[in-house]
Every structure is written in structure tokens, then in C-alpha cells.
Write an enzyme that holds these catalytic residues in place. Structure first.
Site, short mmCIF file in Angstrom:
data_model
loop_
_atom_site.label_atom_id
_atom_site.label_comp_id
_atom_site.label_asym_id
_atom_site.label_seq_id
_atom_site.Cartn_x
_atom_site.Cartn_y
_atom_site.Cartn_z
N HIS A 160 2.31 6.30 -6.97
CA HIS A 160 1.72 5.95 -5.66
C HIS A 160 0.40 6.72 -5.47
CE1 HIS A 160 2.93 4.33 -1.44
NE2 HIS A 160 1.62 4.29 -1.61
N ASP B 263 2.25 0.81 -9.08
CA ASP B 263 1.92 2.04 -8.38
C ASP B 263 2.89 2.29 -7.24
OD1 ASP B 263 0.10 4.33 -8.04
OD2 ASP B 263 -0.36 3.41 -6.11
N GLU C 140 11.40 4.25 -4.25
CA GLU C 140 10.25 5.05 -4.67
C GLU C 140 10.56 6.52 -4.43
OE1 GLU C 140 5.83 3.78 -4.27
OE2 GLU C 140 6.28 5.05 -2.54
N THR D 72 0.23 -2.73 -6.02
CA THR D 72 -0.26 -1.54 -5.32
C THR D 72 0.06 -1.63 -3.83
OG1 THR D 72 -2.42 -2.58 -4.98
CG2 THR D 72 -2.16 -1.21 -6.94
N ALA D 73 0.87 -2.61 -3.43
CA ALA D 73 1.13 -2.84 -2.01
C ALA D 73 2.40 -2.10 -1.58
CB ALA D 73 1.24 -4.34 -1.74
N ARG D 74 3.54 -2.75 -1.68
CA ARG D 74 4.83 -2.15 -1.37
C ARG D 74 5.85 -2.62 -2.39
NH1 ARG D 74 2.15 0.74 1.13
NH2 ARG D 74 2.28 1.36 3.33
N ALA E 16 -2.71 5.18 -5.83
CA ALA E 16 -3.85 4.30 -5.55
C ALA E 16 -4.48 4.62 -4.20
CB ALA E 16 -3.41 2.84 -5.59
#
Length: 337
Positions: free
Chosen positions: A295, A271, A276, A246-248, A297
Site C-alpha cells: 500500500h 498495492d 490487508e 491500487t484502489a481497494r 502508492a
């Protein structure tokens, strides 16, 4: 008590409408000196020069312009920037840090929904509830087959948190009510006592990887963290482990992950991705043991109001002469998002 300053909200119209509802716009108005527009989606128009020359405070957010030297020259009275979003990397420039301007961020507020999403994914992945079951036989195998007797369930499982960041700390805290989940943390900058006080144990990354059933990434995207979880790291994860990001997307080698997931050895919940979004024909989108969410989250819908509240709280404190709760300093960007 500072007199009410001249304030301008500089963020996109879409972000303004999402983050600041009528009540929060009204609160902003009570904290700002009267006169002039309260919101400007762009600051490049020469017609704004007189307004910008008087502005003392910017409230920024998604879609805000970069505070570079030419823009700052048009903001000679600017004393504070309250960012109603998370990362400030795309907002500030070298020229900004050369001026004595207070900067705060709502990153702490944005951490809440990401941590909540992470908790949900951890629990659901433990039950393997996220991945499609294509046949009745598959359902039977899942409930009573070999994998059911191994890594399925939320008892006697180990969760690995990479990055004791704002979000990583919140995830560790949210996992406290689940005694069946042991939590390990890998972060070269974390204090072992702080990690222990939060209910987890700090270990090196190479010790964490083979010990976990779920790996959750919460590190910032920096040159040093690019592809930090690659082929070698994924290979050390135990069979049946889940990778949650869920970070990068740049933290994770997607080609290496595809190979591991295609073999059935690992599962993944993404996520964020790199690129992206992923192209429609990307193999990760078509594997039955990979869940990709768009994305979502971070702060969405009503959750975005937390960002406005955080910025307005900082503005209110500044007007009252109180210190900021979440200041951002140039040195912070060396190890944070």
C-alpha cells in the site's frame, strides 16, 4: 475577509509529524487566531472542553476522531473542517451532515502519487520487468519465445481504466505521451465527451475486459463495487493480461485471481489487498507472476506535504472569503471513496 479563526489540528501525532513539517506548521499558525494548542492528537480529554468550545475550524487527517454528535456538541462554534487526507468516510457521521459545516478533502492531492505509481506499473508490466526470472532459460524464453511475440512491450497495447475517478482521470492524462498505448475507460457515471477529451474512449465494462492487456482498478469501495472483478470478469481477460489494483482490495476476488495467476494465464500487481496485509502464507505472495507492494502508492514521505498544502490552501481561501476548491457534500459519498 474573515478574522483569523480559532483552529485546531486534530490528527494523530504520527500524521501530524509526517504531513505538517515546520514550514507548514508555521503557515497554519499565521492563518489561525493566537492562543491555545495548535495540535491535539485526541479530543476526548475533558481538559480540552474550553478549547473545543472556541474552535471554529478543524484541520483533520489520518487518525482524526469521528465527528459524531457527542463530539460536535463540544464544538458548538465549528464552521469548517479541512481534511488533510483523502476519504472522509471514516471522519463524518449523520450528525455532521445535519449541521451547516463546510467540509473539504485533500483527495485530489493524494491522487497524484497513486497515478504516478500506476503509470510506472503500467510501463514496467508491459516490459514484464516486475516478475522474477528464475533461470537463464526463462530469460531466453521471455526475450524470444512465444510470449515475447505476443503481449510484451508498450506498443500496440490497450490499457483498461475501471473508474474515471480523480486517480483514473490522472492516469489517463499521464498516458497521453505514450501513443503506443490505447486507453479504454469503464465507468457508469462518466461523460463520454469528458473521457474523449482526456484521450480515452468510454465503453461498458463487459466490452472493456476482453480488449485490454492491462486492467487498472480505480473505483471506490462501495457495496455495489465489492468483488466487481470476480471469476467471470477475470475469465474474459485475454491470455497474458495484467491486473493492477491500487484502489481497494475489496474490488477484486482474490481467490479467483489466484486461480488465474497460478495457471499462468494472468499476471497481477497488487498495492492493495483483501485482507490487508495478506497473511504470510497466502498463495498470491508466492506466485512468480504476482507483485504485491505494501500500500505504498498513496502519499508517503515528502509526498504527504501535498496534503497539508491542500488543506492550508482551503483554509486560506476560507479566511479570505473565497469559495473552496474541493468541497465534499453528503451526496458525493454515494459514488466516491
Amino acid at each position: 475577509m474573515t478574522p483569523r479563526p480559532v483552529v485546531l489540528a486534530a490528527l494523530s501525532t504520527e500524521a501530524w509529524d509526517l504531513v505538517f513539517d515546520d514550514g507548514r506548521r508555521a503557515r497554519l499558525q499565521t492563518l489561525a487566531a493566537p492562543g491555545g494548542p495548535l495540535h491535539a492528537p485526541a479530543l476526548d480529554a475533558p481538559t480540552l472542553d474550553d478549547r473545543l468550545a472556541a474552535v471554529e475550524v478543524l484541520v483533520t487527517g489520518w487518525g482524526a476522531p469521528v465527528l459524531d454528535a457527542p463530539l460536535l456538541d463540544r464544538l458548538p462554534r465549528l464552521r469548517a473542517v479541512f481534511h488533510a487526507a483523502g476519504s472522509v468516510r471514516g471522519l463524518v457521521s449523520d450528525a455532521f451532515w445535519e449541521r451547516d459545516i463546510l467540509l473539504t478533502s485533500a483527495a485530489e492531492a493524494n491522487a497524484a502519487p497513486v497515478a504516478e505509481y500506476t503509470l510506472a506499473m503500467i510501463l514496467l508490466s508491459g516490459k514484464r520487468a516486475l516478475f522474477p526470472l528464475r533461470t537463464a532459460d526463462a530469460q531466453h524464453d521471455l526475450r524470444v519465445g512465444p510470449r515475447a511475440g505476443g503481449r510484451i512491450g508498450n506498443l500496440d497495447r490497450t490499457v483498461g481504466i475501471v473508474g474515471f475517478s480523480r486517480i483514473g482521470r490522472r492516469v489517463v492524462d499521464l498516458l497521453r505521451p505514450f501513443p503506443g498505448l490505447q486507453v479504454l475507460v469503464a465507468d457508469p457515471y462518466a461523460d463520454p465527451e469528458e473521457v474523449a477529451a482526456a484521450g480515452a474512449r468510454l465503453v461498458p465494462l463487459d466490452a472493456l475486459l476482453p480488449a485490454v492487456d492491462l486492467l487498472s482498478l480505480h473505483a471506490p469501495a462501495l457495496p455495489a463495487t465489492r468483488r466487481m472483478i470476480g471469476r467471470a470478469q477475470l475469465a474474459t481477460l485475454r491470455d497474458g493480461a495484467t491486473v493492477l489494483n491500487t484502489a481497494r482490495g475489496a474490488l477484486l476476488d482474490h481467490d479467483a485471481l489466484r486461480v488465474e495467476c497460478a495457471s499462468g494465464r494472468l499476471d497481477a500487481i497488487l498495492d492493495v489487498t483483501d485482507p490487508e496485509p495478506l497473511p504470510p502464507d497466502h498463495p498470491l505472495l508466492h506466485l512468480p507472476n504476482v507483485a504485491v507492494t505494501p500500500h505504498l502508492a498513496g502519499s508517503l514521505g515528502t509526498e504527504a506535504h501535498r496534503l497539508a498544502d491542500a488543506a492550508l490552501d482551503e483554509l486560506e481561501a476560507w479566511v479570505a472569503g473565497r469559495p473552496p476548491r474541493h468541497p465534499v457534500h453528503r451526496a458525493d459519498l454515494a459514488h466516491s471513496a
